[in-house]
Design a protein around this motif. Structure first.
Motif, short mmCIF file in Angstrom:
data_model
loop_
_atom_site.label_atom_id
_atom_site.label_comp_id
_atom_site.label_asym_id
_atom_site.label_seq_id
_atom_site.Cartn_x
_atom_site.Cartn_y
_atom_site.Cartn_z
N GLU A 1 17.98 -21.81 5.28
CA GLU A 1 16.92 -21.44 5.12
C GLU A 1 15.78 -22.45 4.71
O GLU A 1 14.74 -22.20 5.33
CB GLU A 1 16.76 -20.33 4.04
N GLU A 2 16.08 -23.06 3.74
CA GLU A 2 15.10 -24.23 3.39
C GLU A 2 14.90 -25.24 4.67
O GLU A 2 13.43 -25.50 4.94
CB GLU A 2 15.51 -25.08 2.29
N ILE A 3 15.90 -25.76 5.29
CA ILE A 3 15.43 -26.42 6.54
C ILE A 3 14.49 -25.86 7.57
O ILE A 3 13.63 -26.25 7.98
CB ILE A 3 16.73 -27.22 7.12
N ALA A 4 14.91 -24.52 7.96
CA ALA A 4 14.39 -23.78 9.13
C ALA A 4 12.85 -23.59 8.39
O ALA A 4 11.91 -23.30 9.30
CB ALA A 4 15.02 -22.57 9.10
N LYS A 5 12.55 -23.31 7.22
CA LYS A 5 11.18 -23.11 6.89
C LYS A 5 10.34 -24.43 7.53
O LYS A 5 9.03 -23.97 7.55
CB LYS A 5 11.18 -22.93 5.34
N GLY A 6 10.86 -25.31 7.44
CA GLY A 6 9.99 -26.58 7.82
C GLY A 6 10.25 -26.85 9.29
O GLY A 6 8.91 -27.33 9.76
N CYS A 7 11.15 -26.74 10.06
CA CYS A 7 11.36 -26.60 11.18
C CYS A 7 12.66 -25.96 11.85
O CYS A 7 13.75 -26.18 11.60
CB CYS A 7 11.75 -28.24 11.57
N GLY A 8 12.33 -25.01 12.56
CA GLY A 8 13.26 -24.08 12.98
C GLY A 8 14.29 -24.84 14.00
O GLY A 8 15.57 -24.47 13.88
N VAL A 9 13.80 -25.77 14.78
CA VAL A 9 14.87 -26.61 15.51
C VAL A 9 15.94 -27.26 14.53
O VAL A 9 16.95 -27.25 14.87
CB VAL A 9 14.28 -27.50 16.33
N SER A 10 15.33 -27.97 13.58
CA SER A 10 16.30 -28.54 12.82
C SER A 10 17.22 -27.65 11.99
O SER A 10 18.39 -27.86 11.60
CB SER A 10 15.50 -29.33 11.61
N GLY A 11 16.72 -26.29 11.71
CA GLY A 11 17.77 -25.38 10.88
C GLY A 11 18.66 -24.82 11.95
O GLY A 11 19.91 -24.82 11.52
N ARG A 12 18.45 -24.99 13.17
CA ARG A 12 19.57 -24.54 14.19
C ARG A 12 20.57 -25.75 14.18
O ARG A 12 21.75 -25.56 14.57
CB ARG A 12 18.84 -24.45 15.53
N ILE A 13 20.03 -26.92 14.05
CA ILE A 13 20.88 -27.93 14.15
C ILE A 13 21.93 -27.90 12.98
O ILE A 13 23.04 -28.39 13.16
CB ILE A 13 20.15 -29.46 14.15
N VAL A 14 21.41 -27.49 11.65
CA VAL A 14 22.17 -27.47 10.57
C VAL A 14 23.32 -26.11 10.94
O VAL A 14 24.44 -26.52 10.45
CB VAL A 14 21.56 -27.05 9.34
N VAL A 15 23.04 -25.31 11.56
CA VAL A 15 23.73 -24.28 11.84
C VAL A 15 25.05 -24.77 12.68
O VAL A 15 26.01 -24.58 12.37
CB VAL A 15 23.19 -22.86 12.58
N ASP A 16 24.62 -25.46 13.76
CA ASP A 16 25.86 -25.67 14.68
C ASP A 16 26.46 -27.09 14.03
O ASP A 16 27.64 -27.25 14.50
CB ASP A 16 24.96 -26.47 15.96
N GLY A 17 25.76 -27.68 13.19
CA GLY A 17 26.51 -28.96 12.67
C GLY A 17 27.57 -28.41 11.45
O GLY A 17 28.09 -29.37 10.59
N ASN A 18 27.63 -27.09 11.33
CA ASN A 18 28.47 -26.48 10.02
C ASN A 18 29.52 -25.50 10.59
O ASN A 18 30.43 -25.29 9.65
CB ASN A 18 27.57 -26.16 8.96
N LEU A 19 29.00 -24.84 11.37
CA LEU A 19 29.47 -23.42 11.72
C LEU A 19 30.05 -23.36 13.24
O LEU A 19 30.06 -24.32 14.00
CB LEU A 19 28.62 -22.42 11.32
N GLY A 20 30.34 -22.16 13.74
CA GLY A 20 30.55 -21.93 15.24
C GLY A 20 31.59 -22.70 15.86
O GLY A 20 32.90 -22.92 15.40
N ALA A 21 31.25 -23.68 16.73
CA ALA A 21 32.45 -24.48 17.34
C ALA A 21 33.05 -25.44 16.32
O ALA A 21 34.46 -25.71 16.44
CB ALA A 21 31.71 -25.50 18.35
N LEU A 22 32.29 -25.85 15.26
CA LEU A 22 33.13 -26.97 14.26
C LEU A 22 34.06 -26.15 13.66
O LEU A 22 35.06 -26.67 13.35
CB LEU A 22 31.98 -27.26 13.39
N SER A 23 34.05 -24.87 13.27
CA SER A 23 34.96 -24.05 12.75
C SER A 23 36.04 -23.75 13.51
O SER A 23 37.17 -23.74 12.97
CB SER A 23 34.36 -22.85 12.16
N ILE A 24 36.04 -23.51 14.73
CA ILE A 24 37.16 -23.29 15.72
C ILE A 24 37.85 -24.72 15.93
O ILE A 24 39.32 -24.70 15.61
CB ILE A 24 36.63 -23.04 17.23
#
Length: 385
Positions: A74-97
């Motif tokens: 949430e904090e990162i996305a407030k500054g930059c939505g693109v960077s917020g999405r990088i945090v999502v993918d850098g921790n969840l989804g494919a990584l969890s598989i």
């Protein structure tokens, strides 16, 4: 289920993310203008410890929870939505598989890449099949000790700039369709061919690409997971992450609107004095708080499950509410700025464009309503043919 109260350590994590977000805020307009992937931001996220937060300690990560991750997103996305999405993918989804089903060697390899700033990619959507995952045509054919990928994926977020990829495909063995599987491959593998870029309305700094697989060969051990239920179950944490990016964008729009309406003078008063506009601010605040509570509840459910994944219904509710209200809140913020909001001179116009994606990607709002509806009605339909 109660919503957790952040610990001192989590508040510190959030504060560090907020500080870095201010740096990204200054770069976000340029990222939007150039439509280039913000590699420097990804490196700084990694240096701050915000990539691979969910990687277990035995593979070099801190082993943090989904709730920890959403506080950062949430904090990162407030500054930059693109960077917020990088945090999502850098921790969840494919990584969890990968962390759930990969070999020890693969887990260590991927952990090093992600902790160094690589953003994993999950490849699901195809040109003729989006929501209907079972209709996909990409195949993973078993040939001895290898698997050969063939097919085309589209709307693949960050495929051009990411090494780590998890591809959902139909497993074919001895000519027989064995159902869906998830296969690990890398961007530089022979047969991994980038196609056209799909230029987007918002979140322009992560290229959405077509990817063509032309006899891409990987070891059979790179087949990580079988069956739609297990694969999409791992996608639920990514869904909560996407909801949190939408929330961060909406929160930024609200804060900009609050500042503007208390400073802008009309008829001798700040426009926030006018009841009609004040009520809009209240409605925005209400929507944001509701989204945040739904997201935190979904994130907390992951800590209570044996799988470590959020409850699918709670994840869908959070994504549905946050996505739709991000559009409403950012649109209201734009309206409160008047003609200035429609210009590219301030960030509200960009926030509105960025927010628009979240009712589409990661599960359309229509698909989420169907999912939630099936859960609501399950007690009344069991046994009904």
């Amino acid at each position: 289920m109660t919503v957790p109260t952040p610990t001192a350590a989590q508040l510190d994590l959030q504060a560090r993310a907020r500080e870095l977000s201010e740096v990204f805020k200054e770069r976000a307009t340029e990222v939007d203008r150039t439509e280039d992937y913000p590699m420097q931001n990804a490196k700084e996220l990694a240096a701050a410890g915000f990539m691979g937060m969910t990687i277990p300690q035995e593979y070099g990560g801190p082993g943090l929870s989904l709730y920890d991750v959403v506080l950062v997103i949430e904090e990162i996305a407030k500054g930059c939505g693109v960077s917020g999405r990088i945090v999502v993918d850098g921790n969840l989804g494919a990584l969890s598989i990968i962390m759930r089903a990969g070999s020890e060697e693969l887990k260590k390899h991927v952990a090093d890449l992600v902790l160094g700033g690589d953003k994993p990619v999950i490849q699901i959507t195809e040109p003729a099949g989006g929501t209907d995952v079972n209709a996909m045509t990409t195949t993973a054919e078993v040939r001895g000790d290898t698997v050969v990928l063939n097919g085309t994926k589209t709307w693949i977020t960050g495929a051009k700039d990411s090494v780590v990829n998890v591809v959902v495909a139909k497993l074919v063995e001895d000519g027989e369709d064995k159902g869906l599987c998830a296969v690990y491959c890398e961007r530089d593998d022979e047969g991994f061919d980038l196609g056209k870029r799909n230029y987007m309305m918002g979140l322009r700094g992560i290229p959405e690409m077509d990817v063509h697989f032309n006899d891409l060969v990987v070891p059979r051990s790179n087949v990580l997971m079988f069956g739609l239920k297990d694969i999409m179950g791992r996608y639920n944490n990514q869904r909560v992450g996407a909801a949190t990016v939408a929330l961060g964008l909406a929160q930024a729009a609200y804060e900009d609107a609050l500042h503007y309406t208390t400073q802008r003078q009309q008829f001798g008063h700040p426009i926030s004095d006018f009841q009609g506009l004040r009520w809009k601010l209240v409605d925005m605040r209400l929507a944001l708080d509701a989204s945040r509570l739904l997201i935190h509840r979904a994130a907390a459910s992951a800590s209570l499950s044996e799988s470590g994944l959020p409850d699918p219904e709670l994840a869908a509710l959070a994504k549905l509410h946050a996505a739709e209200n991000a559009i409403t809140v950012s649109s209201t913020a734009l309206q409160l700025h008047g003609a200035l909001g429609y210009s590219r001179n301030i960030r509200v116009e960009r926030l509105y464009r960025d927010a628009r994606m979240f009712t589409l990607g990661g599960g359309t709002t229509e698909a989420l309503r169907n999912l939630i509806g099936s859960q609501i009605l399950k007690p009344f339909t069991s046994g009904v043919s």
